[in-house]
Design an enzyme around this catalytic site. Structure first.
Site, PDB file in Angstrom:
ATOM      1  N   GLU A 156      -2.638  13.290  12.742  1.00 29.49           N
ATOM      2  CA  GLU A 156      -2.633  14.681  12.273  1.00 29.49           C
ATOM      3  C   GLU A 156      -1.879  14.786  10.945  1.00 29.49           C
ATOM      4  O   GLU A 156      -2.386  15.311   9.967  1.00 29.49           O
ATOM      5  CB  GLU A 156      -1.964  15.600  13.304  1.00 29.49           C
ATOM      6  CG  GLU A 156      -2.815  15.879  14.528  1.00 29.49           C
ATOM      7  CD  GLU A 156      -4.201  16.424  14.184  1.00 29.49           C
ATOM      8  OE1 GLU A 156      -4.294  17.329  13.330  1.00 29.49           O
ATOM      9  OE2 GLU A 156      -5.191  15.917  14.751  1.00 29.49           O
ATOM     10  N   SER A 170       0.828  -1.198   0.000  1.00 33.38           N
ATOM     11  CA  SER A 170       0.000   0.000   0.000  1.00 33.38           C
ATOM     12  C   SER A 170       0.868   1.257   0.000  1.00 33.38           C
ATOM     13  O   SER A 170       1.673   1.439  -0.915  1.00 33.38           O
ATOM     14  CB  SER A 170      -0.965  -0.065   1.196  1.00 33.38           C
ATOM     15  OG  SER A 170      -2.077   0.754   0.998  1.00 33.38           O
ATOM     16  N   HIS A 216      -7.318  -6.203   0.309  1.00 35.61           N
ATOM     17  CA  HIS A 216      -6.204  -5.254   0.230  1.00 35.61           C
ATOM     18  C   HIS A 216      -5.033  -5.670   1.126  1.00 35.61           C
ATOM     19  O   HIS A 216      -3.876  -5.505   0.762  1.00 35.61           O
ATOM     20  CB  HIS A 216      -6.700  -3.853   0.607  1.00 35.61           C
ATOM     21  CG  HIS A 216      -5.630  -2.802   0.565  1.00 35.61           C
ATOM     22  ND1 HIS A 216      -4.819  -2.610  -0.542  1.00 35.61           N
ATOM     23  CD2 HIS A 216      -5.230  -1.895   1.483  1.00 35.61           C
ATOM     24  CE1 HIS A 216      -3.963  -1.621  -0.289  1.00 35.61           C
ATOM     25  NE2 HIS A 216      -4.192  -1.173   0.927  1.00 35.61           N
TER      26      HIS A 216
END
Length: 223
Positions: free
Chosen positions: A143, A47, A202
């Site tokens: 964040e 990924s 995935h």
């Protein structure tokens, strides 16, 4: 040979940084290779890690003997909105302090379920829930990740292909190595071989571990 597993920046035990681009993550790997005195490596990434591995191979083909990209293509990955929703759900998690780990995981699982429907994906995300002094926190830097989601979902522009052997190993139930990406895979990785692991989603290595390991070993050069 030795096998090294690295946590990307803002993941696992690696330092948190506000910068989260493939160029930055590729440099992290380059610095590590230099520091460990590794002149050439076989690179495997899944990924986002696969995009980092492809970036490094395209920037510094001299460092990469072979490349394995697990369930990801060298293209922009849609849909960003789905991932934004996962991150929001992770950010809004509420777990009381001092809960036993099993209860905390169960509660987190319940809270993520409405947004993250796939149980395997929830399990995968929950591996990042850690206890720090009686409080449950995410060890990934949410964040930075949410701030750089567009970077993470895209892929840098390259003109010069990677000349070495490459394996694109997808899950048959996942859309990320779709045939519509074959031309771009072919353009940047002319020696690419595309394979699918039947029944895997995935997170190929979690869904079909044995088959995943076999496919990887078969691609490695003979010892």
């Amino acid at each position: 040979g030795q096998v090294l597993t690295l946590d990307a920046r803002n993941h696992g035990g690696s330092p948190h940084s506000p910068l989260m681009t493939y160029e930055a993550m590729s440099l992290d790997v380059q610095h590590l290779l230099t520091r460990l005195g590794i002149a050439k490596c076989i690179l495997l990434g899944h990924s986002m890690g696969g995009k980092t591995a492809m970036t490094l191979a395209l920037q510094r083909p001299d460092l990469v003997e072979r490349l394995i990209s697990v369930d990801i293509s060298p293209v922009s990955t849609a849909p960003v909105s789905e991932f934004s929703a996962y991150i929001s759900a992770m950010k809004s998690l509420k777990i009381p302090n001092g809960l036993p780990r099993s209860a905390a995981r169960q509660l987190a699982d319940d809270q993520l379920r409405p947004v993250v429907q796939l149980p395997q994906l929830r399990q995968f995300l929950l591996t990042n829930l850690v206890e720090v002094e009686g409080r449950y926190v995410w060890r990934v830097n949410l964040e930075a990740i949410s701030h750089h989601l567009a970077d993470i979902m895209s892929f840098p522009v390259f003109h010069k292909p990677y000349p070495g052997p490459a394996l694109f190993l997808g899950g048959s139930n996942s859309p990320y190595i779709s045939s519509k990406y074959y031309p771009e895979i072919q353009r940047l990785f002319p020696k690419a071989d595309v394979q699918y692991i039947e029944g895997a989603g995935h997170i190929v290595h979690q869904d079909k571990f044995e088959e995943f390991v076999t496919a990887v070993l078969n691609f490695l050069p003979p010892p």
